[in-house]
Design a protein around this motif. Structure first.
Motif, PDB file in Angstrom:
ATOM      1  N   UNK A  21      37.377  46.026  42.540  1.00 47.56           N
ATOM      2  CA  UNK A  21      36.968  44.729  41.999  1.00 47.56           C
ATOM      3  C   UNK A  21      36.138  44.885  40.738  1.00 47.56           C
ATOM      4  N   UNK A  22      35.386  45.973  40.639  1.00 46.60           N
ATOM      5  CA  UNK A  22      34.519  46.191  39.478  1.00 46.60           C
ATOM      6  C   UNK A  22      35.260  46.822  38.308  1.00 46.60           C
ATOM      7  N   UNK A  23      36.169  47.757  38.586  1.00 46.92           N
ATOM      8  CA  UNK A  23      36.802  48.533  37.525  1.00 46.92           C
ATOM      9  C   UNK A  23      38.249  48.157  37.258  1.00 46.92           C
ATOM     10  N   UNK A  24      38.891  47.431  38.191  1.00 44.01           N
ATOM     11  CA  UNK A  24      40.311  47.152  38.025  1.00 44.01           C
ATOM     12  C   UNK A  24      41.110  48.447  38.091  1.00 44.01           C
ATOM     13  N   UNK A  25      42.228  48.554  37.380  1.00 37.39           N
ATOM     14  CA  UNK A  25      42.991  49.810  37.368  1.00 37.39           C
ATOM     15  C   UNK A  25      42.168  50.999  36.867  1.00 37.39           C
ATOM     16  N   UNK A 236      47.427  51.442  45.256  1.00 39.03           N
ATOM     17  CA  UNK A 236      46.845  50.107  45.404  1.00 39.03           C
ATOM     18  C   UNK A 236      46.907  49.327  44.099  1.00 39.03           C
ATOM     19  N   UNK A 237      46.399  49.914  43.008  1.00 40.77           N
ATOM     20  CA  UNK A 237      46.332  49.159  41.749  1.00 40.77           C
ATOM     21  C   UNK A 237      47.702  48.996  41.107  1.00 40.77           C
ATOM     22  N   UNK A 238      48.679  49.829  41.516  1.00 39.86           N
ATOM     23  CA  UNK A 238      50.030  49.684  40.966  1.00 39.86           C
ATOM     24  C   UNK A 238      50.834  48.622  41.713  1.00 39.86           C
ATOM     25  N   UNK A 239      50.552  48.420  42.988  1.00 40.29           N
ATOM     26  CA  UNK A 239      51.357  47.508  43.798  1.00 40.29           C
ATOM     27  C   UNK A 239      50.806  46.089  43.877  1.00 40.29           C
ATOM     28  N   UNK A 240      49.487  45.928  43.767  1.00 37.21           N
ATOM     29  CA  UNK A 240      48.904  44.579  43.865  1.00 37.21           C
ATOM     30  C   UNK A 240      47.955  44.359  42.690  1.00 37.21           C
ATOM     31  N   UNK A 241      47.818  43.129  42.230  1.00 33.28           N
ATOM     32  CA  UNK A 241      46.832  42.862  41.177  1.00 33.28           C
ATOM     33  C   UNK A 241      45.430  43.203  41.660  1.00 33.28           C
ATOM     34  N   UNK A 242      44.658  43.846  40.814  1.00 33.93           N
ATOM     35  CA  UNK A 242      43.328  44.285  41.229  1.00 33.93           C
ATOM     36  C   UNK A 242      42.433  43.116  41.622  1.00 33.93           C
ATOM     37  N   UNK A 243      42.696  41.927  41.081  1.00 35.55           N
ATOM     38  CA  UNK A 243      41.865  40.762  41.382  1.00 35.55           C
ATOM     39  C   UNK A 243      42.513  39.824  42.394  1.00 35.55           C
ATOM     40  N   UNK A 244      43.529  40.306  43.130  1.00 39.72           N
ATOM     41  CA  UNK A 244      44.198  39.473  44.127  1.00 39.72           C
ATOM     42  C   UNK A 244      43.270  39.224  45.310  1.00 39.72           C
ATOM     43  N   UNK A 245      43.380  38.047  45.946  1.00 36.91           N
ATOM     44  CA  UNK A 245      42.551  37.758  47.124  1.00 36.91           C
ATOM     45  C   UNK A 245      42.766  38.801  48.217  1.00 36.91           C
ATOM     46  N   UNK A 246      41.672  39.263  48.781  1.00 42.54           N
ATOM     47  CA  UNK A 246      41.756  40.228  49.872  1.00 42.54           C
ATOM     48  C   UNK A 246      41.628  41.672  49.454  1.00 42.54           C
ATOM     49  N   UNK A 247      41.822  41.988  48.178  1.00 37.25           N
ATOM     50  CA  UNK A 247      41.748  43.382  47.742  1.00 37.25           C
ATOM     51  C   UNK A 247      40.325  43.925  47.872  1.00 37.25           C
ATOM     52  N   UNK A 248      39.338  43.138  47.482  1.00 40.29           N
ATOM     53  CA  UNK A 248      37.955  43.601  47.552  1.00 40.29           C
ATOM     54  C   UNK A 248      37.523  43.875  48.991  1.00 40.29           C
ATOM     55  N   UNK A 249      38.007  43.043  49.951  1.00 36.52           N
ATOM     56  CA  UNK A 249      37.595  43.212  51.342  1.00 36.52           C
ATOM     57  C   UNK A 249      38.398  44.295  52.060  1.00 36.52           C
ATOM     58  N   UNK A 250      39.685  44.405  51.761  1.00 38.03           N
ATOM     59  CA  UNK A 250      40.533  45.390  52.446  1.00 38.03           C
ATOM     60  C   UNK A 250      41.724  45.761  51.595  1.00 38.03           C
ATOM     61  N   UNK A 251      41.577  46.687  50.652  1.00 32.50           N
ATOM     62  CA  UNK A 251      42.672  47.008  49.724  1.00 32.50           C
ATOM     63  C   UNK A 251      43.913  47.559  50.406  1.00 32.50           C
ATOM     64  N   UNK A 252      43.745  48.357  51.454  1.00 34.19           N
ATOM     65  CA  UNK A 252      44.911  48.931  52.132  1.00 34.19           C
ATOM     66  C   UNK A 252      45.700  47.847  52.858  1.00 34.19           C
ATOM     67  N   UNK A 253      44.997  46.962  53.535  1.00 31.23           N
ATOM     68  CA  UNK A 253      45.680  45.872  54.232  1.00 31.23           C
ATOM     69  C   UNK A 253      46.403  44.963  53.239  1.00 31.23           C
ATOM     70  N   UNK A 254      45.779  44.758  52.060  1.00 25.76           N
ATOM     71  CA  UNK A 254      46.407  43.911  51.041  1.00 25.76           C
ATOM     72  C   UNK A 254      47.742  44.502  50.590  1.00 25.76           C
ATOM     73  N   UNK A 255      47.794  45.820  50.434  1.00 25.02           N
ATOM     74  CA  UNK A 255      49.042  46.471  50.036  1.00 25.02           C
ATOM     75  C   UNK A 255      50.085  46.368  51.141  1.00 25.02           C
ATOM     76  N   UNK A 256      49.663  46.626  52.383  1.00 25.59           N
ATOM     77  CA  UNK A 256      50.608  46.574  53.493  1.00 25.59           C
ATOM     78  C   UNK A 256      51.197  45.179  53.671  1.00 25.59           C
TER      79      UNK A 256
END
Length: 424
Positions: A21-25, A236-256
């Motif tokens: 969430x802080x650095x993006x890609x 993670x940063x290649x498959x989902x937008x870094x600022x997508x909802x849920x990425x900050x709380x659980x990036x792995x779950x967001x990708x899955x």
């Protein structure tokens, strides 16, 4: 496997979302720099521990290099870091279980976990190692599966999921959406995530051939963890937008969830649960051995040095009790006491790493690794001091360090000739 168990925990599966969430890609740059710094420190620590494999590891090296005050400072700061981490991991694991079994409160699950891992550590290092082997193996298998699935999606091999290419790396604000300041914030998060690798040099003292074990362990674990961390962040940063909802709380779950895999959320919750329990197990072990080493040097009460069946059971019980006590504090005062404890040890790993590099410089002479590591650590500390969000962690950790140094000074004065014996 013990080092992997301590390092691959909440910092990777949960805490990495804060860095993204802080650095993006740009989190790839953050983790790359953190990986280089970790490699430098672990190489130096491995070299010193192979030459002198002792319980207490880097605390004993600091003591040899600079005197009793350095050993006391390194040992107690690392012990505090581990026991507070045990509490944080126990709470996280308890919340996951409560989500599956709502009728059982968090504290009940925490009590079960603490009892199981305390008993496992009391049973002896062989039983602890066996349990940690399987825990770490499950985590590694999960990460490898995650990387394989991510690679398949990126290659366009998963039906119904066209490859996003580099769209998420260069879109949504670019590769560095928050500039180099975001990369620096991500670096701080990445450094803390890499903490825990030091446990391999603590465990090596109880191996049959400690010098060989620590060399092999350090060499293997550094590159494996770097691949897992950097590979995971890249997926993670290649498959989902870094600022997508849920990425900050659980990036792995967001990708899955984005891949459409059935039951993805529950699968990732199970993986995170295993990761938290594994890290708990490793940290109970590491904290008890560090406390036992402090007793041996006269820096902790002698009663905590009692051994039964080759196991420092008093140190195990004391470390587990402090971890469980921290959980109780978090349940009673969730917005005050426990956050204070977390902030208190926020920069402890940087202090320990600085002592490792300085000890290597003192014991083995000038080296590029030591100078580069100290420069890197100094840069992170300077950034934390200037960053409002990180400054409080650094200052609180610094206050505890000053308190420990004052205690060391008083102990030295009390034990000086003519002042009488130092009470235990």
């Amino acid at each position: 496997m013990i080092a992997l168990g301590g390092a691959i925990g909440a910092g990777l599966f949960v805490g990495s979302g804060v860095g993204i969430a802080a650095a993006g890609p740009g989190i790839l740059v953050s983790y790359g720099l953190a990986g280089v710094l970790t490699t430098l420190v672990m190489r130096m620590l491995g070299e010193m521990s192979a030459a002198r494999p002792v319980t207490g590891s880097f605390a004993e090296h600091a003591r040899r290099a600079f005197g009793p005050w350095a050993g006391l400072l390194a040992g107690w700061m690392y012990w505090a870091l581990l026991v507070v981490s045990v509490a944080a991991e126990a709470i996280g694991a308890g919340r996951i279980m409560t989500g599956w079994v709502p009728g059982v409160p968090v504290w009940a699950w925490v009590a079960v976990f603490m009892a199981v891992f305390t008993a496992g550590n009391l049973a002896g290092v062989r039983h602890f190692g066996e349990l940690e082997f399987w825990f770490a193996g499950l985590k590694i298998a999960a990460i490898c599966g995650f990387l394989a699935l991510g690679a398949a999606v990126l290659a366009g091999l998963l039906p119904g999921h066209p490859s996003p290419g580099a769209a998420h790396l260069t879109g949504d604000g670019g590769f560095l959406p928050h500039g180099w300041h975001g990369v620096a914030v991500g670096l701080v998060a990445a450094v803390f995530a890499f903490g825990g690798l030091e446990t391999v040099t603590i465990a090596a003292a109880e191996c049959g051939d400690p010098a060989r074990a620590v060399r092999a362990g350090v060499r293997a674990v550094v590159w494996r963890v770097s691949v897992f961390y950097l590979g995971s962040m890249a997926v993670i940063v290649a498959l989902v937008p870094w600022n997508a909802p849920g990425v900050a709380e659980g990036p792995y779950a967001a990708v899955m969830e984005r891949t459409g895999v059935a039951g993805a959320a529950d699968v990732m919750r199970a993986v995170v649960l295993v990761a938290l329990l594994s890290a708990m197990n490793a940290n109970v072990y590491g904290s008890s051995r560090m406390l036992f080493a402090l007793v041996g040097r006269g820096d902790a009460p002698r009663a905590l040095g009692r051994v039964r069946g080759g196991v420092p059971y008093a140190a195990v019980l004391a470390s587990a009790a402090f971890g469980f006590g921290s959980v109780v504090l978090s349940l009673l005062w969730p917005r005050t006491v426990f956050p204070f404890l977390l902030h208190s040890i926020g920069a402890a790993i940087l202090l320990v790493w600085a002592l490792v590099a300085a000890s290597h410089l003192r014991l083995h002479g000038p080296s590029v690794r030591a100078v580069a590591a100290l420069a890197g650590i100094g840069g992170v500390l300077v950034f934390m001091l200037g960053d409002p969000a990180s400054r409080s962690q650094l200052l609180t950790t610094g206050a505890w360090a000053v308190g420990l140094l004052c205690w060391a000074g008083v102990r030295r004065w009390r034990s000086a000739p003519g002042t009488g014996p130092l009470p235990s």
